[in-house]
Design a protein around this motif. Structure first.
Motif, PDB file in Angstrom:
ATOM      1  N   ASP A   3       0.823  -1.199   0.000  1.00 19.26           N
ATOM      2  CA  ASP A   3       0.000   0.000   0.000  1.00 19.26           C
ATOM      3  C   ASP A   3       0.867   1.263   0.000  1.00 19.26           C
ATOM      4  O   ASP A   3       0.624   2.200  -0.760  1.00 19.26           O
ATOM      5  N   LEU A   4       1.891   1.294   0.838  1.00 17.42           N
ATOM      6  CA  LEU A   4       2.798   2.447   0.865  1.00 17.42           C
ATOM      7  C   LEU A   4       3.518   2.622  -0.473  1.00 17.42           C
ATOM      8  O   LEU A   4       3.658   3.743  -0.958  1.00 17.42           O
ATOM      9  N   ALA A   5       3.968   1.533  -1.050  1.00 12.76           N
ATOM     10  CA  ALA A   5       4.727   1.617  -2.302  1.00 12.76           C
ATOM     11  C   ALA A   5       3.923   2.230  -3.438  1.00 12.76           C
ATOM     12  O   ALA A   5       4.470   2.949  -4.269  1.00 12.76           O
ATOM     13  N   VAL A   6       2.638   1.955  -3.481  1.00 13.12           N
ATOM     14  CA  VAL A   6       1.841   2.470  -4.598  1.00 13.12           C
ATOM     15  C   VAL A   6       1.064   3.745  -4.264  1.00 13.12           C
ATOM     16  O   VAL A   6       0.620   4.428  -5.180  1.00 13.12           O
TER      17      VAL A   6
ATOM     18  N   ALA B 256       8.583  10.072 -11.315  1.00  9.76           N
ATOM     19  CA  ALA B 256       8.125   8.703 -11.061  1.00  9.76           C
ATOM     20  C   ALA B 256       6.886   8.713 -10.172  1.00  9.76           C
ATOM     21  O   ALA B 256       5.935   7.972 -10.420  1.00  9.76           O
ATOM     22  N   GLU B 257       6.883   9.563  -9.145  1.00  2.00           N
ATOM     23  CA  GLU B 257       5.722   9.662  -8.241  1.00  2.00           C
ATOM     24  C   GLU B 257       4.486  10.121  -9.012  1.00  2.00           C
ATOM     25  O   GLU B 257       3.398   9.569  -8.837  1.00  2.00           O
ATOM     26  N   ASN B 258       4.651  11.115  -9.877  1.00  2.00           N
ATOM     27  CA  ASN B 258       3.520  11.628 -10.660  1.00  2.00           C
ATOM     28  C   ASN B 258       2.988  10.571 -11.625  1.00  2.00           C
ATOM     29  O   ASN B 258       1.779  10.424 -11.806  1.00  2.00           O
TER      30      ASN B 258
ATOM     31  N   VAL C 230      -2.204   4.604 -10.685  1.00  2.00           N
ATOM     32  CA  VAL C 230      -3.004   3.964  -9.627  1.00  2.00           C
ATOM     33  C   VAL C 230      -3.808   4.953  -8.800  1.00  2.00           C
ATOM     34  O   VAL C 230      -4.691   4.557  -8.055  1.00  2.00           O
ATOM     35  N   GLY C 231      -3.472   6.224  -8.890  1.00  2.00           N
ATOM     36  CA  GLY C 231      -4.211   7.269  -8.167  1.00  2.00           C
ATOM     37  C   GLY C 231      -3.951   7.243  -6.676  1.00  2.00           C
ATOM     38  O   GLY C 231      -3.581   6.228  -6.110  1.00  2.00           O
TER      39      GLY C 231
END
Length: 128
Positions: A45-48, A116-118, A124-125
């Motif tokens: 969950d944290l990773a995505v 990468a974060e964007n 996945v939103g």
């Protein structure tokens, strides 16, 4: 989304663990209490969903208790036509994120940091 692989390093009591998920059947994760089953789900969950530079309580709670180390989480999954690997080191302002397209129309394309974060947020939103 189809999950292929989850790697944890320095996450809570888990020094290092890799889980491969079956391609053609359901993977069941079982074991005794306190071996890290819930931690694996929280790490995914944290990773995505959470930026590697976050200082949220959920990130701080993932730090190992008896070692001075930053949590590292890597997840490989397929979303649509793309097979993607996301790797994060949760280290406050020094956090690092890498997103690589392993297969599909964008194969070979990679991004780091905020880009990468964007990209992940668009896929996945819900990044916070």
């Amino acid at each position: 989304m189809r999950l292929h692989n989850l790697k944890l390093k320095n996450v809570k009591a888990v020094e290092e663990r890799e889980i491969e998920f079956a391609e053609d059947r359901v993977t069941v994760i079982s074991g005794k209490n306190e071996i890290g089953k819930t931690t694996m789900v929280q790490a995914f969950d944290l990773a995505v969903k959470t930026k590697s530079t976050s200082n949220k309580a959920e990130v701080k709670n993932m730090k190992p208790k008896l070692r001075d180390a930053d949590p590292e989480i890597s997840v490989e999954f397929t979303l649509g036509e793309d097979r993607i690997e996301v790797s994060k080191v949760f280290a406050g302002s020094r956090g690092k994120t890498t997103l690589r397209y392993l297969a599909g129309p964008k194969a070979g394309h990679s991004l780091t940091g905020g880009d990468a974060e964007n990209e992940l947020d668009g896929l996945v939103g819900g990044s916070d």
